[in-house]
Scaffold this active site. Structure first.
Site, PDB file in Angstrom:
ATOM      1  N   SER B  43     100.914  25.898 161.309  1.00  0.00           N
ATOM      2  CA  SER B  43     101.250  24.750 162.149  1.00  0.00           C
ATOM      3  C   SER B  43     102.588  24.126 161.793  1.00  0.00           C
ATOM      4  O   SER B  43     103.117  23.336 162.561  1.00  0.00           O
ATOM      5  CB  SER B  43     100.149  23.693 162.057  1.00  0.00           C
ATOM      6  OG  SER B  43     100.079  23.179 160.743  1.00  0.00           O
ATOM      7  N   LYS B  91     101.476  17.682 157.860  1.00  0.00           N
ATOM      8  CA  LYS B  91     102.186  17.553 159.122  1.00  0.00           C
ATOM      9  C   LYS B  91     103.439  16.714 158.884  1.00  0.00           C
ATOM     10  O   LYS B  91     103.658  16.173 157.809  1.00  0.00           O
ATOM     11  CB  LYS B  91     101.302  16.848 160.190  1.00  0.00           C
ATOM     12  CG  LYS B  91     100.026  17.580 160.522  1.00  0.00           C
ATOM     13  CD  LYS B  91     100.271  18.755 161.425  1.00  0.00           C
ATOM     14  CE  LYS B  91      98.998  19.518 161.730  1.00  0.00           C
ATOM     15  NZ  LYS B  91      98.716  20.581 160.771  1.00  0.00           N
TER      16      LYS B  91
END
EC number: 3.4.21.-
Lengths: 233, 175
Positions: B43, B91
């Protein structure tokens, strides 16, 4: 630093560069605390070679005491603080409850006397909570504040809300629905919605203070706050 | 025999002392100062794990920097997953409280980040389970700030805190 000629022993030691005049000397003392006593057989112990340690017993002892105290303090500090921090963070701690959002279960006396509760971190280490538990959690709107509320619903439950924008809310995966017992005076899930289990802080198990309110906090869900049975969807 | 028992007893005492002292000290350090972690998943490509499953990056996670929940747009952070409290996800912080975000794949096209929350996204849009899926996350879920890649050695670097220009928050005058 001055050579002392007050005893034959001192004269023998006068070749040392640092030497304080001994005020009291028993000639038969050969405990190794004298300077340069290497080669004296079984009397060899330490070789402090410190100009401060001799004769002037008052001064040497007080400095030695200070140094030992400092070492003990450092050892205690760097050991005791992590041990205490680990315990308070992972096992249990106590906290004072402020506010009226959990009346009458907590703080029924209002601002006159705040309850002090035992917060059990160990019980929630795997995020296992049950409906009806009183828990402390990080406030979703202000991460530096902890709030204490009752768990009303867990993931998958459907909640009949009080004052929320939606009348029915399904609690998402990994979330819970919390409410204060004093409806209308509580900043809880009816205001900010379901909260992530990651914000769980501890399970409040007992009231520790004031003594007349010593009790184990019961994990009860008020009947009017039961989740909506899913067959009624 | 007396000597061997004395040796065992001394060893046991030294072990206990070491254990009950070393473990809390180490735990406190790893929880509050810094620790390392291996990054799984794609990701955050290409910033992290560009090689996919062949080689996972190992990053340095700095807890101390986020002890007051101070993060900046563009920081790579680890946080507790809102959907699964036992999992940490890594993230990039795209927006902070008060910002208006142009979402990618979210149910609402524009989202204003509420007070005490942040908006996080993986660099690999479309292959990331991030705020575009679960919305803004509470700052209370913040775990650490990932500052360096420590392994493999050819990828030793300090992670830069950059916000891609296309992900800047919407200027509030355009409301």
């Amino acid at each position: 630093m001055r050579a002392c000629a007050c005893s034959s022993e001192a004269a023998r030691l006068s070749s040392q560069s640092v030497l304080l005049c001994p005020s009291v000397r028993e000639p038969e003392r050969t405990s190794g605390r004298d300077f340069g006593q290497i080669g004296r057989g079984y009397n060899i112990t330490t070789y402090p070679f410190s100009p401060k340690k001799s004769g002037r017993k008052g001064m040497a002892q007080s400095q030695g005491w200070l140094r030992r105290y400092f070492k003990a303090f450092c050892k205690g500090f760097f050991v005791a603080v992590p041990v205490a921090v680990t315990f308070l963070d992972r096992v249990a701690c106590v906290a004072r409850v402020e506010g009226a959002s959990m009346q009458p279960s907590l703080n029924p006396g209002g601002s006159q006397s705040s309850d002090v509760v035992l917060l059990n971190h160990w019980k929630v280490r795997n995020f296992e909570v049950h409906r009806g538990d009183i828990v402390s959690l990080v406030s979703p709107k202000n991460p530096e504040q902890k709030i204490i509320k009752r768990v009303i619903a867990l993931e998958g439950d459907i909640v009949k809300t009080i004052g929320h924008k939606n009348r029915l809310v399904k609690v998402p995966r990994g979330h819970m629905w919390v409410e204060g017992d004093h409806h209308g005076h509580s900043f809880d899930s009816n205001a900010f919605g379901p909260v992530s289990l990651g914000l769980l802080h501890a399970h409040a198990t007992h009231i520790l203070w004031p003594p007349e309110r010593w009790q184990r906090l019961k994990s009860v869900l008020p009947p009017e706050r039961f989740p909506v049975p899913t067959s009624e969807e | 025999m007396a000597q061997s028992q004395g040796w065992l007893r001394r060893y046991f005492k030294a072990f206990c002392k070491g254990f009950f002292v070393a473990v809390p000290v180490a735990v406190t350090f790893l929880d509050r100062v810094a620790c390392v972690a291996r990054v799984e998943g794609a990701s955050m490509q290409p910033s992290l794990n560009p090689g996919g499953s062949q080689s996972s990056d190992v990053v340095l996670l700095n807890h101390w920097k986020v002890r007051n929940f101070e993060v900046h747009r563009g920081d790579i952070v680890s946080l507790v997953s809102p959907k699964n409290p036992e999992q940490k996800i890594i993230k990039r912080v795209i927006a902070l409280e008060g910002d208006i975000v142009k979402t990618i794949g979210h149910k609402n096209r524009l989202v204003k980040v509420p007070r005490g929350h942040m908006w996080v996204e993986g660099d690999h849009h479309g292959h990331s389970f991030d705020s575009n899926a679960f919305g803004p996350v509470s700052l209370g879920l913040l775990h650490a700030h990932a500052t360096h890649i420590l392994w493999p050695p050819e990828r030793w670097q300090r992670l830069k805190s950059v916000l891609p220009p296309e992900r800047f928050p919407v200027p509030t005058s355009e409301e």
